[in-house]
Design a protein around this motif. Structure first.
Motif, mmCIF file in Angstrom:
data_model
loop_
_atom_site.group_PDB
_atom_site.id
_atom_site.type_symbol
_atom_site.label_atom_id
_atom_site.label_comp_id
_atom_site.label_asym_id
_atom_site.label_seq_id
_atom_site.Cartn_x
_atom_site.Cartn_y
_atom_site.Cartn_z
ATOM 1 N N ARG A 61 0.830 -1.216 0.000
ATOM 2 C CA ARG A 61 0.000 0.000 0.000
ATOM 3 C C ARG A 61 0.862 1.263 0.000
ATOM 4 N NH1 ARG A 61 -5.216 1.335 1.017
ATOM 5 N NH2 ARG A 61 -5.717 -0.744 1.816
ATOM 6 N N ARG A 65 0.821 4.200 -2.806
ATOM 7 C CA ARG A 65 0.591 5.595 -2.409
ATOM 8 C C ARG A 65 1.722 6.498 -2.890
ATOM 9 N NH1 ARG A 65 -1.268 6.173 3.564
ATOM 10 N NH2 ARG A 65 -3.026 5.170 2.562
ATOM 11 N N GLU A 105 -8.317 1.785 -3.888
ATOM 12 C CA GLU A 105 -8.431 2.719 -2.760
ATOM 13 C C GLU A 105 -7.412 3.842 -2.870
ATOM 14 O OE1 GLU A 105 -7.937 0.038 0.537
ATOM 15 O OE2 GLU A 105 -9.974 -0.762 0.339
ATOM 16 N N GLU A 106 -6.196 3.507 -3.238
ATOM 17 C CA GLU A 106 -5.150 4.535 -3.351
ATOM 18 C C GLU A 106 -5.365 5.422 -4.575
ATOM 19 O OE1 GLU A 106 -2.992 5.389 -1.015
ATOM 20 O OE2 GLU A 106 -3.878 3.826 0.230
ATOM 21 N N GLN A 107 -5.931 4.862 -5.634
ATOM 22 C CA GLN A 107 -6.278 5.672 -6.805
ATOM 23 C C GLN A 107 -7.352 6.684 -6.418
ATOM 24 O OE1 GLN A 107 -7.069 4.761 -11.396
ATOM 25 N NE2 GLN A 107 -8.576 3.815 -10.090
ATOM 26 N N ASP A 108 -8.372 6.241 -5.689
ATOM 27 C CA ASP A 108 -9.405 7.174 -5.216
ATOM 28 C C ASP A 108 -8.794 8.258 -4.339
ATOM 29 O OD1 ASP A 108 -11.469 5.854 -6.506
ATOM 30 O OD2 ASP A 108 -12.198 4.828 -4.705
ATOM 31 N N ARG A 109 -7.872 7.883 -3.480
ATOM 32 C CA ARG A 109 -7.211 8.836 -2.579
ATOM 33 C C ARG A 109 -6.436 9.888 -3.381
ATOM 34 N NH1 ARG A 109 -2.379 9.421 0.319
ATOM 35 N NH2 ARG A 109 -2.660 9.933 2.506
ATOM 36 N N ALA A 110 -5.765 9.453 -4.438
ATOM 37 C CA ALA A 110 -4.917 10.353 -5.219
ATOM 38 C C ALA A 110 -5.692 11.173 -6.248
ATOM 39 C CB ALA A 110 -3.830 9.544 -5.933
ATOM 40 N N GLY A 112 -9.282 11.277 -6.536
ATOM 41 C CA GLY A 112 -10.637 11.655 -6.145
ATOM 42 C C GLY A 112 -11.597 10.499 -6.327
ATOM 43 N N LYS A 113 -12.337 10.229 -5.292
ATOM 44 C CA LYS A 113 -13.251 9.077 -5.300
ATOM 45 C C LYS A 113 -14.364 9.227 -6.321
ATOM 46 C CE LYS A 113 -15.968 6.107 -2.417
ATOM 47 N NZ LYS A 113 -15.794 5.260 -1.295
#
Length: 145
Positions: A61, A65, A105-110, A112-113
């Protein structure tokens, strides 16, 4: 489904999911990125989980990130942002469904969800360039000329 713009000011490309293909949104990508005439391409080298000092964490993870952070740093240096990414190529050592979920999850974090995700190809691989490297992310971004 109608193409959706990923940029609010004069988008340089649109993302779409044509009728007749399954909805890829739950898997974090779009089927097609269409460039506008005169668009400028930014081709980023594959980014791994190393920080600016070349340190690579052992945790998957944390590597994902950091790879996204590295991509965003490279884009910013070229006058672009995460919303300008049209295509991702993802390399994952020892790919599993759990690693796919972490990537999402990390793509959404970077990025935008709630944003429409770029076209994407995930390639499971047995090894990457450096010992301990578990993830690599290559991006193609598109900005107005």
């Amino acid at each position: 489904m109608q193409p959706q713009s990923v940029s609010k000011a004069q988008p340089a490309f649109t993302l779409s999911n044509p009728a007749g293909l399954y909805d890829p949104a739950p898997n974090g990508y779009s089927h097609v990125a269409t460039l506008q005439p005169g668009a400028r391409l930014l081709l980023l080298a594959g980014q791994g989980g190393e920080n600016w000092a070349g340190e690579l964490p052992a945790d998957f993870r944390l590597q994902v990130r950091q790879a996204f952070a590295n991509v965003l740093t490279a884009l910013q240096a070229a006058g672009a942002s995460g919303r300008d990414i049209a295509k991702l190529t993802v390399l994952v050592v020892d790919h599993t469904e759990e690693r796919l979920q972490i990537f999402g999850e990390e793509q959404d974090r970077a990025l935008g969800k709630d944003s429409m995700k770029p076209a994407c190809t995930l390639i499971p691989v047995p090894r990457l360039a450096l010992d301990g490297m578990l993830f690599e992310l290559e991006a193609v971004a598109v900005v107005p000329a």
